[in-house]
Scaffold this motif. Structure first.
Motif, PDB file in Angstrom:
ATOM      1  N   LYS A   2       0.825  -1.202   0.000  1.00 35.71           N
ATOM      2  CA  LYS A   2       0.000   0.000   0.000  1.00 35.71           C
ATOM      3  C   LYS A   2       0.859   1.253   0.000  1.00 35.71           C
ATOM      4  N   LYS A   3       0.394   2.260  -0.713  1.00 36.95           N
ATOM      5  CA  LYS A   3       1.067   3.551  -0.766  1.00 36.95           C
ATOM      6  C   LYS A   3       0.975   4.257   0.587  1.00 36.95           C
ATOM      7  N   PHE A   4       2.054   4.933   0.949  1.00 39.32           N
ATOM      8  CA  PHE A   4       2.075   5.722   2.183  1.00 39.32           C
ATOM      9  C   PHE A   4       1.600   7.120   1.800  1.00 39.32           C
ATOM     10  N   GLY A   5       0.311   7.376   2.022  1.00 36.69           N
ATOM     11  CA  GLY A   5      -0.302   8.618   1.577  1.00 36.69           C
ATOM     12  C   GLY A   5      -0.576   9.593   2.701  1.00 36.69           C
ATOM     13  N   ILE A   6      -1.400  10.572   2.391  1.00 35.90           N
ATOM     14  CA  ILE A   6      -1.707  11.653   3.330  1.00 35.90           C
ATOM     15  C   ILE A   6      -2.373  11.133   4.606  1.00 35.90           C
ATOM     16  N   LYS A   7      -3.248  10.131   4.483  1.00 32.59           N
ATOM     17  CA  LYS A   7      -3.899   9.586   5.680  1.00 32.59           C
ATOM     18  C   LYS A   7      -2.876   8.970   6.633  1.00 32.59           C
ATOM     19  N   GLY A  13       1.532  11.462  12.485  1.00 27.85           N
ATOM     20  CA  GLY A  13       1.736  12.692  13.265  1.00 27.85           C
ATOM     21  C   GLY A  13       0.851  12.752  14.490  1.00 27.85           C
ATOM     22  N   ILE A  14      -0.435  12.500  14.289  1.00 28.09           N
ATOM     23  CA  ILE A  14      -1.382  12.536  15.413  1.00 28.09           C
ATOM     24  C   ILE A  14      -1.064  11.421  16.406  1.00 28.09           C
ATOM     25  N   GLY A  15      -0.783  10.233  15.894  1.00 30.15           N
ATOM     26  CA  GLY A  15      -0.466   9.104  16.767  1.00 30.15           C
ATOM     27  C   GLY A  15       0.782   9.336  17.595  1.00 30.15           C
ATOM     28  N   THR A  16       1.810   9.890  16.969  1.00 27.77           N
ATOM     29  CA  THR A  16       3.043  10.183  17.704  1.00 27.77           C
ATOM     30  C   THR A  16       2.778  11.220  18.786  1.00 27.77           C
ATOM     31  N   PHE A  46      -4.062   0.346  18.394  1.00 32.47           N
ATOM     32  CA  PHE A  46      -5.206   0.748  17.571  1.00 32.47           C
ATOM     33  C   PHE A  46      -4.745   1.365  16.249  1.00 32.47           C
ATOM     34  N   LEU A  47      -3.831   2.332  16.316  1.00 35.84           N
ATOM     35  CA  LEU A  47      -3.395   3.000  15.086  1.00 35.84           C
ATOM     36  C   LEU A  47      -2.617   2.057  14.169  1.00 35.84           C
ATOM     37  N   ALA A  48      -1.842   1.154  14.736  1.00 36.90           N
ATOM     38  CA  ALA A  48      -1.157   0.146  13.921  1.00 36.90           C
ATOM     39  C   ALA A  48      -2.168  -0.775  13.248  1.00 36.90           C
ATOM     40  N   ILE A  59       5.204   5.380  14.968  1.00 39.56           N
ATOM     41  CA  ILE A  59       4.604   5.892  16.219  1.00 39.56           C
ATOM     42  C   ILE A  59       5.305   5.280  17.431  1.00 39.56           C
ATOM     43  N   GLY A  60       5.535   3.984  17.399  1.00 42.54           N
ATOM     44  CA  GLY A  60       6.217   3.331  18.521  1.00 42.54           C
ATOM     45  C   GLY A  60       7.613   3.884  18.739  1.00 42.54           C
ATOM     46  N   LEU A  61       8.365   4.071  17.663  1.00 38.50           N
ATOM     47  CA  LEU A  61       9.733   4.555  17.764  1.00 38.50           C
ATOM     48  C   LEU A  61       9.787   6.031  18.165  1.00 38.50           C
TER      49      LEU A  61
END
Length: 183
Positions: A2-7, A13-16, A46-48, A59-61
């Motif tokens: 899957k492409k790493f897109g804007i979502k 960012g929000i998760g971190t 949840f986010l993962a 996010i974890g790192l």
């Protein structure tokens, strides 16, 4: 892949940021130092589970490293890397959970929890104690006990809060997304 897109960028960012903010939200597990119930573990899981292994790993790192640096004045890398590994492992099964598609119930909740238990075991009973010994020359008995308690705490908080976040998202968020492109 899957492409790493804007979502995914926004979720990262929000998760971190959430992970960092929740660093200080803890319920101590008792007599074992530096172990507690931490809602940030449920947010990471949840986010993962929604956005996949890359988002979970980042996010974890970043979340753990920044949280340590901001709140504790230093980064304990032997506990940062396990959170990244955990996020990656949970995120590997993103399609099976069916959270985005509105199908997070029954078997999918059971799968999410089976995966999080295994991922937590790898991260906290194996990786964190071994890194504590290799990087910081910590006593083996101490770090394996800490790892077991971290594992137990994470499994509990993720089983409850992580599952509730997934159910809530599948019921509400999966039906509409505020991150869709405008025409």
């Amino acid at each position: 892949m899957k492409k790493f897109g804007i979502k995914e960028v926004v979720a990262t960012g929000i998760g971190t940021a959430l992970f960092v903010v929740l660093t200080e939200v803890q319920i101590p597990l008792g007599v074992i130092p530096n172990t507690s119930l931490q809602p940030r573990a449920a947010v990471l899981a949840f986010l993962a589970a929604v956005f996949g292994p890359v988002v979970g790993g980042i996010i974890g790192l970043l979340g753990h490293a920044l949280g340590d640096a901001l709140f504790y004045g230093g980064v304990w890398w032997s506990w940062v890397f396990p959170d990244a590994i955990f996020g990656i492992l949970v995120g590997l099964f993103v399609k099976k959970y069916q959270i985005k598609e509105g199908g997070f119930h029954g078997k999918n909740i059971a799968l999410f929890n089976a995966v999080q238990v295994i991922a937590n075991a790898i991260a906290w009973i194996v990786v964190a104690p071994v890194l504590d010994i290799l990087i910081y020359a910590e006593p083996a008995k101490k770090v394996f006990v800490q790892g077991i308690f971290a594992f137990i705490g994470n499994v509990i908080i993720i089983a409850i809060l992580g599952s509730l976040l997934g159910v809530g998202y599948t019921k509400i968020g999966a039906k509409s997304s505020s991150l869709d492109k405008e025409d």
